[in-house]
Design an enzyme around this catalytic site. Structure first.
Site, short mmCIF file in Angstrom:
data_model
loop_
_atom_site.label_atom_id
_atom_site.label_comp_id
_atom_site.label_asym_id
_atom_site.label_seq_id
_atom_site.Cartn_x
_atom_site.Cartn_y
_atom_site.Cartn_z
N GLU A 56 -4.70 -18.50 -10.21
CA GLU A 56 -4.06 -17.82 -11.33
C GLU A 56 -3.71 -18.82 -12.43
OE1 GLU A 56 -0.84 -15.26 -10.25
OE2 GLU A 56 -2.01 -14.25 -8.71
N GLU A 70 -0.98 -20.83 -9.80
CA GLU A 70 -0.98 -20.90 -8.34
C GLU A 70 -2.36 -20.61 -7.76
OE1 GLU A 70 1.59 -17.97 -6.58
OE2 GLU A 70 0.75 -16.35 -7.78
N ASN A 72 -3.75 -18.53 -4.58
CA ASN A 72 -3.45 -17.57 -3.52
C ASN A 72 -4.57 -17.66 -2.49
OD1 ASN A 72 -1.06 -16.29 -4.59
ND2 ASN A 72 -2.41 -15.48 -6.18
N ARG A 74 -6.03 -16.17 -0.13
CA ARG A 74 -6.31 -14.93 0.58
C ARG A 74 -6.95 -13.95 -0.38
NH1 ARG A 74 -2.44 -12.23 -2.10
NH2 ARG A 74 -0.50 -13.29 -2.48
#
Length: 129
Positions: A56, A70, A72, A74
Site C-alpha cells: 500500500e 505497508e 499486507n 496475505r
C-alpha cells in the site's frame, strides 16, 4: 520471481473503512503507477517474500509522489477487484507458488504479460510489460 498485478484505488473511506475500491487507479499517471509497481517488486524481492501480498502507498496527486505505507502479507478481501482487472485467480496462483511452480510457468500470469500460455520462455517481470 516477483510480479505486480495491477493496482487498486481505495481513496474513498469513512472512519478508516473503505467505502469502495476501484482499479486500476485512474488518478495516477501511467509512468508513476509503473514505478509504484516496480518499487513493490523491489521491496518484496529484497526481503525474500513469497506468496500473495499487497503493498500500500499514499499518493499525492499535487506532487506526483508516492509513499510506502505497508505490506499486507496475505490476500485481502478486495482481491476480486484485482482478479477482474488481470484475469488471474489469486488463491490458485498463491497455491501454485507454494507448490514451487515458477510464476513465468503459470498460464494466467503468462497471459497477463501477453505471452503464450504454452511457451516456456522466461519472463523478466521487472522489465516486461
Amino acid at each position: 520471481q516477483v510480479v505486480a498485478l495491477s493496482g487498486r484505488d481505495c481513496s474513498t473511506q469513512r472512519r478508516f473503512q473503505k467505502i469502495f475500491e476501484e482499479g486500476p487507479p485512474v488518478i495516477v499517471p501511467r509512468s508513476t503507477f509503473k514505478e509504484m509497481e516496480r518499487a513493490a517488486q523491489r521491496l518484496t524481492a529484497s526481503i525474500g517474500y513469497m506468496g500473495a501480498g499487497t503493498i500500500e502507498y499514499l499518493y499525492n496527486a499535487k506532487t506526483n509522489q508516492f509513499y510506502f505505507l505497508e505490506l499486507n502479507p496475505r490476500l485481502q478481501v478486495e482481491h476480486p477487484v484485482t482478479e477482474a482487472i488481470t484475469g488471474v485467480n489469486l488463491p490458485a496462483t498463491q497455491l501454485q507458488v507454494a507448490m514451487g511452480i515458477p510464476l513465468d510457468r503459470m498460464p494466467q500470469i503468462r497471459s497477463f504479460y501477453g505471452k503464450s500460455t504454452w511457451d516456456t520462455t522466461k519472463i523478466d517481470f521487472m522489465t516486461d510489460e
